[in-house]
Design a protein around this motif. Structure first.
Motif, mmCIF file in Angstrom:
data_model
loop_
_atom_site.group_PDB
_atom_site.id
_atom_site.type_symbol
_atom_site.label_atom_id
_atom_site.label_comp_id
_atom_site.label_asym_id
_atom_site.label_seq_id
_atom_site.Cartn_x
_atom_site.Cartn_y
_atom_site.Cartn_z
ATOM 1 N N PHE A 1 0.863 -1.296 -0.047
ATOM 2 C CA PHE A 1 -0.105 -0.069 -0.164
ATOM 3 C C PHE A 1 0.698 1.186 0.130
ATOM 4 O O PHE A 1 2.039 1.279 0.596
ATOM 5 N N THR A 2 0.421 2.465 -0.602
ATOM 6 C CA THR A 2 1.247 3.606 -0.796
ATOM 7 C C THR A 2 1.168 4.211 0.478
ATOM 8 O O THR A 2 0.663 3.945 1.310
ATOM 9 N N PRO A 3 2.312 5.183 0.725
ATOM 10 C CA PRO A 3 2.230 6.075 1.774
ATOM 11 C C PRO A 3 0.959 6.960 2.172
ATOM 12 O O PRO A 3 0.572 6.769 3.326
ATOM 13 N N GLU A 4 0.175 7.306 1.259
ATOM 14 C CA GLU A 4 -0.994 7.939 1.245
ATOM 15 C C GLU A 4 -2.032 6.935 1.946
ATOM 16 O O GLU A 4 -2.783 7.278 2.848
ATOM 17 N N GLU A 5 -2.162 5.800 1.373
ATOM 18 C CA GLU A 5 -3.166 4.861 1.817
ATOM 19 C C GLU A 5 -2.573 4.439 3.362
ATOM 20 O O GLU A 5 -3.810 4.437 4.145
ATOM 21 N N ARG A 6 -1.371 4.302 3.646
ATOM 22 C CA ARG A 6 -1.115 3.708 5.125
ATOM 23 C C ARG A 6 -1.302 5.100 5.909
ATOM 24 O O ARG A 6 -1.993 4.661 7.041
ATOM 25 N N GLU A 7 -1.246 6.247 5.628
ATOM 26 C CA GLU A 7 -1.284 7.287 6.396
ATOM 27 C C GLU A 7 -2.979 7.337 6.647
ATOM 28 O O GLU A 7 -3.239 7.740 8.000
ATOM 29 N N ALA A 8 -3.735 7.159 5.673
ATOM 30 C CA ALA A 8 -4.968 7.233 5.859
ATOM 31 C C ALA A 8 -5.653 6.202 6.695
ATOM 32 O O ALA A 8 -6.575 6.401 7.683
ATOM 33 N N ALA A 9 -5.068 5.016 6.543
ATOM 34 C CA ALA A 9 -5.396 3.928 7.361
ATOM 35 C C ALA A 9 -5.041 4.131 8.720
ATOM 36 O O ALA A 9 -5.815 3.344 9.624
#
Length: 346
Positions: free
Chosen positions: A324-332
């Motif tokens: 998963f992308t950094p943006e996805e991990r931050e949102a998660a």
């Protein structure tokens, strides 16, 4: 924790059914040290500190409601009172939770009849009265929320005038408006509990009105929805039946593997966060589904291996970083208010 009064505010619609308990709410106060709030940071009104209305720039004609005129003191008092309970964390950032949402709703009632220039001046007061990032965040949040509420009112007028939308479609469009006017993660932190409750009410109503179901089928379906609410699955978009079914299956599989309650909660939060991130990060649905499927298969293999749970967590986290992308991990990581995130999810 999210107040059950907020989550279950519409429960009286079906008083003959027991209210569902949830794993992610509590009737108690938010845990942790006493909350520092906006009220403790805004400048007090004293004899040496002019009334709030006099602290704003007044460069206009002096006529009420015209550009540049300081708003009535009562508007500032109401706004300050409305925002007073929003918490500020140890890093100086606003705590976006159900208390913040209730405060924004009260603030909107205080300013909704005012003209744009007056609202801008009120926003400047909020920003000037709060030092540092909290002031910037509070002013931006107030501005974004007012924009969202105004757009929502226009949308509701259009729906009433002829758009034949189902309750589910109205909810989807409302969520889209929230994420259009606010940062998507901010909107999620504020509205996740409310959206879960609305999904629950819609699903229950759909089941009750489905005449093709036998009574045993109806009761089974109602029980699944209650479990979806209790477990937190309704915190995320449940329109994708494949993802919803998989989230339901996971808990049974984890229990069969003999994983501890703490480990199962950790895994559930990880899965829910990644599903939420799909929409919050604007991911391509097909690409995300492919990556999520591979992530799940490899995570399942790790969970079945003879490893200590700490090592299973570490490897599951490494898989998340791989797929998963950094943006996805931050949102998660941040899609829920801080007090609803488990310390184990790192």
């Amino acid at each position: 924790m999210i107040s059950p009064l907020l989550l279950l505010g519409g429960w009286m619609l079906w008083p003959d059914s027991p209210a569902p308990a949830t794993d992610w709410t509590s009737s108690g106060a938010v845990s942790g040290p006493p909350r520092e709030t906006i009220d403790s940071r805004l400048p007090p009104q004293t004899t040496t500190n002019p009334p709030l209305a006099n602290q704003l720039p007044a460069t206009g004609t002096g006529q009420p409601g015209q550009a540049g005129t300081a708003p009535p003191e009562i508007s500032l008092d109401r706004l300050q009172h409305a925002l007073a309970n929003i918490a500020v964390d140890e890093d100086g950032n606003l705590a976006l939770d159900e208390v913040a949402l209730a405060s924004l709703q009260q603030a909107f009632r205080a300013v909704q009849s005012l003209d744009t220039t007056t609202i801008d001046e009120l926003r400047l007061y909020v920003q000037a009265g709060l030092a540092g990032e909290a002031g910037t965040q509070a002013a931006r949040l107030l501005d974004d929320y007012i924009g969202y509420r105004n757009s929502l009112a226009e949308a509701k007028n259009a729906w009433a005038a002829g758009d034949d939308l189902s309750p589910r479609q109205q909810l989807e469009r409302t969520i889209a408006l929230r994420r259009e006017h606010m940062d998507p993660v901010t909107a999620s932190q504020l509205f996740a509990g409310e959206e879960a409750h609305q999904r629950y009410l819609i699903a229950m109503d759909d089941i009750r009105s489905d005449m093709q179901l036998s009574e045993p089928e109806r009761q089974d379906a109602l029980a699944r929805v209650r479990e979806d609410l209790r477990s937190g699955r309704l915190l995320v978009d449940t329109s994708d039946g494949q993802v919803t079914s998989r989230l339901r299956q996971q808990r049974e599989q984890w229990q069969q593997l003999g994983l501890t309650d703490d480990m199962r909660r950790h895994l559930a939060r990880q899965s829910l966060g990644l599903v939420a991130a799909r929409d919050l990060a604007g991911s391509d649905a097909e690409d995300w589904q492919s990556r999520y499927g591979q992530f799940e298969r490899e995570r399942d293999a790790i969970l079945r291996a003879g490893l200590a749970e700490a090592e299973k967590r570490r490897q599951a986290r490494a898989l998340e970083e791989r797929y998963f992308t950094p943006e996805e991990r931050e949102a998660a990581e941040n899609w829920l208010p801080r007090h609803l995130r488990t310390e184990s999810v790192r």
